[in-house]
Write a protein that holds these residues in place. Structure first.
Motif, PDB file in Angstrom:
ATOM      1  N   CYS A   1      58.403  21.212  48.958  1.00 12.13           N
ATOM      2  CA  CYS A   1      60.353  21.079  49.107  1.00 12.13           C
ATOM      3  C   CYS A   1      61.107  22.590  49.144  1.00 12.13           C
ATOM      4  O   CYS A   1      61.795  22.324  50.213  1.00 12.13           O
ATOM      5  CB  CYS A   1      60.399  20.421  48.116  1.00 12.13           C
ATOM      6  SG  CYS A   1      59.916  18.733  47.257  1.00 12.13           S
ATOM      7  N   LYS A   2      60.743  23.436  48.614  1.00 17.61           N
ATOM      8  CA  LYS A   2      61.401  24.941  48.825  1.00 17.61           C
ATOM      9  C   LYS A   2      61.226  25.213  49.763  1.00 17.61           C
ATOM     10  O   LYS A   2      62.109  25.906  50.657  1.00 17.61           O
ATOM     11  CB  LYS A   2      60.909  25.618  47.976  1.00 17.61           C
ATOM     12  CG  LYS A   2      62.060  25.418  46.136  1.00 17.61           C
ATOM     13  CD  LYS A   2      61.571  26.673  45.637  1.00 17.61           C
ATOM     14  CE  LYS A   2      62.242  25.993  44.117  1.00 17.61           C
ATOM     15  NZ  LYS A   2      61.613  27.868  43.272  1.00 17.61           N
TER      16      LYS A   2
ATOM     17  N   LEU B   1      63.288  23.427  52.572  1.00 16.71           N
ATOM     18  CA  LEU B   1      64.677  23.270  53.002  1.00 16.71           C
ATOM     19  C   LEU B   1      65.296  25.134  53.538  1.00 16.71           C
ATOM     20  O   LEU B   1      65.873  25.078  54.366  1.00 16.71           O
ATOM     21  CB  LEU B   1      65.103  23.548  50.928  1.00 16.71           C
ATOM     22  CG  LEU B   1      64.990  22.179  50.180  1.00 16.71           C
ATOM     23  CD1 LEU B   1      65.665  22.321  48.954  1.00 16.71           C
ATOM     24  CD2 LEU B   1      66.039  21.799  51.030  1.00 16.71           C
TER      25      LEU B   1
ATOM     26  N   GLU C   1      68.543  26.008  54.296  1.00 17.09           N
ATOM     27  CA  GLU C   1      69.184  26.047  52.864  1.00 17.09           C
ATOM     28  C   GLU C   1      68.600  27.137  52.041  1.00 17.09           C
ATOM     29  O   GLU C   1      67.347  27.188  51.794  1.00 17.09           O
ATOM     30  CB  GLU C   1      69.008  24.720  51.933  1.00 17.09           C
ATOM     31  CG  GLU C   1      69.417  24.607  50.995  1.00 17.09           C
ATOM     32  CD  GLU C   1      71.423  24.194  50.613  1.00 17.09           C
ATOM     33  OE1 GLU C   1      71.474  24.500  49.698  1.00 17.09           O
ATOM     34  OE2 GLU C   1      71.359  23.502  51.923  1.00 17.09           O
TER      35      GLU C   1
ATOM     36  N   LEU D   1      66.501  17.753  49.245  1.00 19.35           N
ATOM     37  CA  LEU D   1      65.614  18.229  51.034  1.00 19.35           C
ATOM     38  C   LEU D   1      65.338  16.800  51.648  1.00 19.35           C
ATOM     39  O   LEU D   1      65.665  16.577  52.548  1.00 19.35           O
ATOM     40  CB  LEU D   1      64.291  18.509  50.360  1.00 19.35           C
ATOM     41  CG  LEU D   1      63.250  18.064  51.704  1.00 19.35           C
ATOM     42  CD1 LEU D   1      63.058  19.519  52.830  1.00 19.35           C
ATOM     43  CD2 LEU D   1      61.643  18.318  51.362  1.00 19.35           C
TER      44      LEU D   1
ATOM     45  N   HIS E   1      68.984  16.597  53.008  1.00 19.86           N
ATOM     46  CA  HIS E   1      69.152  17.549  54.668  1.00 19.86           C
ATOM     47  C   HIS E   1      67.459  17.136  55.722  1.00 19.86           C
ATOM     48  O   HIS E   1      68.531  16.497  56.739  1.00 19.86           O
ATOM     49  CB  HIS E   1      67.866  19.132  54.423  1.00 19.86           C
ATOM     50  CG  HIS E   1      69.352  19.643  53.743  1.00 19.86           C
ATOM     51  ND1 HIS E   1      69.600  19.941  54.472  1.00 19.86           N
ATOM     52  CD2 HIS E   1      69.341  20.179  52.705  1.00 19.86           C
ATOM     53  CE1 HIS E   1      71.526  21.012  54.375  1.00 19.86           C
ATOM     54  NE2 HIS E   1      70.767  21.253  52.499  1.00 19.86           N
TER      55      HIS E   1
END
Length: 150
Positions: free
Chosen positions: A71-72, A75, A80, A96, A99
Motif C-alpha cells: 500500500c505505501k 501510494l 502521495e 490507496l 487514489h
C-alpha cells in the motif's frame, strides 16, 4: 552502502575531541525499499516459514507488513506522501483505493466490481483485526493458531 560514520567522520571527531559523547546506531526497517516481485516473494516466503515454524503470531505480523508495504509503495508511486506512521492498515488501504478510483462506494461501479472492492476492503479490515488481537506486535487477546495465520 556507505557507513554513516565514514560520512560524518569529521563531525564525529570534532564532537569526540570536545568531549561530547556520541554513538552511531544502525536502524533497520521492515518496509522494503522498493516494491519488486522479488521482495514480495521473499516476504511471503518469510510468512510461510513462520507458519512452518508454528510462529503464527509472527506470520500474522509478516503478512500485515507485506500488505502495508504494498500500500505505501503504491501510494508513493502515485505521488502521495504517507507521513503518518500510525495510519491504520484499513485507512491506508482506503487512501490507496481512492487514489486508484476503486472506492466501493462509487455509484458508477457495476454490482460485481462493488462486491470485489468491498470484499477486498473487508479482507484488509479482517487482517488488521486479527493482527491487533493475535500478532506478536501487540499484547495478545487471542492465542493465534494455524487457522488465524493462513
Amino acid at each position: 552502502m556507505q557507513d554513516i560514520s565514514s560520512v560524518f567522520n569529521e563531525f564525529s571527531n570534532y564532537l569526540k575531541d570536545n568531549l561530547y559523547e556520541i554513538e552511531i546506531v544502525q536502524i533497520q526497517s521492515n518496509v522494503p525499499p522498493d516494491l519488486t516481485y522479488r521482495n514480495i516473494v521473499r516476504d511471503l516466503s518469510n510468512c510461510d516459514k513462520r507458519i512452518g515454524d508454528k510462529d503464527y503470531a509472527g506470520a500474522i505480523t509478516s503478512a500485515r507488513t507485506v500488505v502495508e508495504g504494498v500500500c505505501k509503495e503504491n501510494l508513493t508511486i502515485l505521488g502521495e506522501k504517507v507521513t503518518d506512521e500510525n495510519l491504520s492498515l484499513p485507512k491506508l488501504f482506503n487512501l490507496l483505493s481512492k487514489h486508484l478510483n476503486l472506492d466501493s462506494s462509487n455509484t458508477k461501479f457495476e454490482k460485481s466490481l462493488k462486491e470485489i472492492t468491498s470484499g477486498l476492503s473487508k479482507v484488509i479490515q479482517g487482517l488488521s483485526e486479527v493482527r491487533n488481537q493475535s500478532s506478536d506486535s501487540h499484547s495478545k487477546t487471542v492465542n493465534p493458531q494455524f487457522h488465524h495465520a493462513v
